[in-house]
Design an enzyme around this catalytic site. Structure first.
Site, mmCIF file in Angstrom:
data_model
loop_
_atom_site.group_PDB
_atom_site.id
_atom_site.type_symbol
_atom_site.label_atom_id
_atom_site.label_comp_id
_atom_site.label_asym_id
_atom_site.label_seq_id
_atom_site.Cartn_x
_atom_site.Cartn_y
_atom_site.Cartn_z
ATOM 1 N N ARG A 149 -41.859 11.614 4.615
ATOM 2 C CA ARG A 149 -41.701 10.163 4.603
ATOM 3 C C ARG A 149 -43.104 9.562 4.449
ATOM 4 O O ARG A 149 -44.096 10.175 4.851
ATOM 5 C CB ARG A 149 -41.074 9.664 5.909
ATOM 6 C CG ARG A 149 -39.714 10.265 6.226
ATOM 7 C CD ARG A 149 -39.220 9.799 7.588
ATOM 8 N NE ARG A 149 -37.884 10.316 7.911
ATOM 9 C CZ ARG A 149 -37.644 11.407 8.619
ATOM 10 N NH1 ARG A 149 -38.672 12.128 9.099
ATOM 11 N NH2 ARG A 149 -36.412 11.815 8.859
ATOM 12 N N LYS A 173 -39.792 11.091 12.818
ATOM 13 C CA LYS A 173 -39.072 10.008 13.492
ATOM 14 C C LYS A 173 -38.785 10.366 14.940
ATOM 15 O O LYS A 173 -38.488 11.517 15.266
ATOM 16 C CB LYS A 173 -37.733 9.759 12.784
ATOM 17 C CG LYS A 173 -37.797 8.813 11.605
ATOM 18 C CD LYS A 173 -36.388 8.566 11.116
ATOM 19 C CE LYS A 173 -36.356 7.444 10.090
ATOM 20 N NZ LYS A 173 -34.974 7.157 9.656
ATOM 21 N N HIS A 245 -40.403 7.386 -1.139
ATOM 22 C CA HIS A 245 -39.223 8.131 -0.688
ATOM 23 C C HIS A 245 -38.569 8.900 -1.838
ATOM 24 O O HIS A 245 -37.876 9.890 -1.613
ATOM 25 C CB HIS A 245 -38.215 7.172 -0.057
ATOM 26 C CG HIS A 245 -37.575 7.726 1.177
ATOM 27 N ND1 HIS A 245 -38.271 7.988 2.339
ATOM 28 C CD2 HIS A 245 -36.288 8.096 1.427
ATOM 29 C CE1 HIS A 245 -37.447 8.470 3.254
ATOM 30 N NE2 HIS A 245 -36.244 8.560 2.731
ATOM 31 N N ARG A 248 -39.602 12.410 -1.796
ATOM 32 C CA ARG A 248 -38.899 13.161 -0.735
ATOM 33 C C ARG A 248 -37.512 13.584 -1.224
ATOM 34 O O ARG A 248 -37.099 14.733 -1.040
ATOM 35 C CB ARG A 248 -38.807 12.272 0.505
ATOM 36 C CG ARG A 248 -38.044 12.870 1.693
ATOM 37 C CD ARG A 248 -38.242 11.934 2.890
ATOM 38 N NE ARG A 248 -37.270 12.130 3.940
ATOM 39 C CZ ARG A 248 -37.383 13.023 4.921
ATOM 40 N NH1 ARG A 248 -38.414 13.847 4.945
ATOM 41 N NH2 ARG A 248 -36.467 13.111 5.869
ATOM 42 N N HIS A 271 -34.156 16.200 9.341
ATOM 43 C CA HIS A 271 -32.898 15.500 9.608
ATOM 44 C C HIS A 271 -32.271 16.055 10.886
ATOM 45 O O HIS A 271 -32.151 17.269 11.051
ATOM 46 C CB HIS A 271 -31.905 15.706 8.461
ATOM 47 C CG HIS A 271 -32.254 14.946 7.219
ATOM 48 N ND1 HIS A 271 -31.753 15.265 5.974
ATOM 49 C CD2 HIS A 271 -33.064 13.868 7.032
ATOM 50 C CE1 HIS A 271 -32.235 14.429 5.077
ATOM 51 N NE2 HIS A 271 -33.025 13.569 5.692
ATOM 52 N N TYR A 280 -27.487 15.597 -0.719
ATOM 53 C CA TYR A 280 -28.046 16.308 -1.873
ATOM 54 C C TYR A 280 -27.033 17.229 -2.532
ATOM 55 O O TYR A 280 -27.174 17.558 -3.709
ATOM 56 C CB TYR A 280 -29.318 17.066 -1.458
ATOM 57 C CG TYR A 280 -30.365 16.087 -0.974
ATOM 58 C CD1 TYR A 280 -31.047 15.278 -1.875
ATOM 59 C CD2 TYR A 280 -30.622 15.919 0.382
ATOM 60 C CE1 TYR A 280 -31.959 14.336 -1.437
ATOM 61 C CE2 TYR A 280 -31.539 14.986 0.828
ATOM 62 C CZ TYR A 280 -32.202 14.191 -0.090
ATOM 63 O OH TYR A 280 -33.096 13.246 0.341
#
Length: 301
Positions: A149, A173, A245, A248, A271, A280
Site C-alpha cells: 500500500r 493496517k 494501489h 499492488r 489481507h 483476484y
C-alpha cells in the site's frame, strides 16, 4: 451532549479499541462530521441522542441525489452504523436509529491492473541519470515487487530490511506486521539507492530510519507518490487511470496468473481474510472469459 464531544469520543474508540488505520479513521470521522453539519443546519437542536431513523434516512436520500458513487454511499452507511452502535454500547442511547439503514447494493469491484509490459513502460519512462530518477525507480520497483500500500511504502524503515534473508518487514493496517520476500534485483536497487542517492541527502534526524526521502531529507507524502506515478504514466503513454494501489493489484494478479497459491498471496498482501484476496480469482475468470470469446471456434466469425 454535543456532536463534537461524542465524535471525539468515537475517534478515541476507533483508534485505540478498534485499532483503525489513520486513513480509515479519517474517512469515518469525515462521514460523521458531514452528518453533524446536516443535523446542526437542517435539524436545529437535534443532537446525536435525539436524531431518528427517519431523519437519517432523509439525510442519506439528500446525499444520494448529489450523484456520489455507490461505494461512497455504502461507506456513509457503514460509518453511521458504527457511530450509533458505539453510542449504544457507551450507554449514550438506549436505541440504535441506524440499525435498519441499508446501503446501495454493490456489484463486484474489479480493480484496474497493469500488464507486465505496462509496468516495464512506466519504469523505462524514468530518467535514471538523475538522483531523483534513481529514487523513483527504486520506489516503483519496491511498490510493485512487494505489493505494498502507498502508506506502507512511505513508512518503510531501513532497519526492517533483512539483506541476509532477503525480506522486508512491513508495518501494515491496524499495526499488523508481515514479512514480504525481496527479489535479488529489488534488493540491489535498494542497496544502490541507499549508498549512492540517499547518502547524499541532509537527513532530518526524525527520519533517519525511513527509506524513501524527499529532497529535504524528510519522509515522502502519499500525495507526492500519486503525482510521481501520474506523471510517469502519462510519459509512458498509458491511458488507464493509475494510482499507487494499481501496482499492488498488478502484483497480486501477476502472481496468480503465474500459478501462485491464493493463500500465499493473501499473506504477502496482508489481507486478514482470504475473501478479500479472492477478488483476484475473479480477475483471472474475466481473463479466461476473454480468451474463450476471442479464440473459441464457435465465437470466431
Amino acid at each position: 451532549m454535543s456532536w463534537t464531544e461524542k465524535i471525539k469520543d468515537f475517534e478515541i474508540f476507533l483508534k485505540f479499541e478498534r485499532n483503525f488505520s489513520d486513513n480509515t479513521l479519517d474517512a469515518y470521522l469525515r462521514d460523521i462530521r458531514k452528518l453533524q453539519n446536516y443535523a446542526e443546519t437542517e435539524l436545529t437542536g437535534t443532537g446525536p441522542q435525539e436524531i431518528t431513523f427517519t431523519q437519517l434516512q432523509e439525510y442519506l436520500y439528500q446525499l444520494s441525489k448529489q450523484k456520489f458513487s455507490e461505494r461512497s454511499q455504502a461507506r456513509w452507511v457503514s460509518s453511521i452504523k458504527a457511530f450509533f452502535k458505539y453510542l449504544v454500547e457507551d450507554e449514550i442511547r438506549t436505541d440504535n436509529p441506524a440499525i435498519l439503514l441499508e446501503g446501495p447494493k454493490l456489484g463486484l469491484y474489479l480493480p484496474d491492473t497493469l500488464s507486465f509490459d505496462d509496468i516495464e513502460r512506466i519504469i523505462t519512462a524514468i530518467d535514471i541519470s538523475t538522483d531523483l530518477g534513481k529514487r523513483n525507480q527504486c520506489m516503483i520497483e519496491v511498490l510493485y515487487g512487494c505489493g505494498l500500500r502507498v502508506s506502507e511504502l512511505i513508512d518503510i524503515k531501513i532497519s526492517n530490511i533483512n539483506y541476509k534473508e532477503n525480506y522486508l518487514k512491513v508495518d501494515g493496517k491496524g499495526d499488523k506486521s508481515r514479512f514480504v520476500p525481496l527479489a535479488d534485483y529489488t534488493t540491489r536497487l535498494i542497496r544502490d539507492y541507499i549508498k549512492n542517492v540517499r547518502s547524499q541527502y541532509k537527513i532530518n534526524k526524525k527520519f533517519e530510519d525511513i527509506l524513501f526521502l524527499n529532497s529535504r531529507g524528510s519522509a515522502m507524502s502519499r500525495v507526492i507518490v500519486f503525482i510521481i506515478i501520474k506523471e510517469l504514466t502519462e510519459k509512458a503513454g498509458i491511458s488507464k487511470r493509475i494510482s499507487p494501489h494499481t501496482f499492488r493489484h498488478s502484483f497480486a494478479t501477476h502472481l496468480l496468473q503465474n500459478g501462485a497459491d491464493l493463500r500465499y498471496i493473501q499473506e504477502m498482501l496482508g489481507h486478514s481474510s482470504i475473501t478479500t484476496t479472492e477478488i483476484y480469482t475473479h480477475l483471472k475468470t474475466e481473463e479466461l472469459r476473454d480468451v474463450i470469446l476471442n479464440y473459441h471456434p464457435r465465437n470466431i466469425t
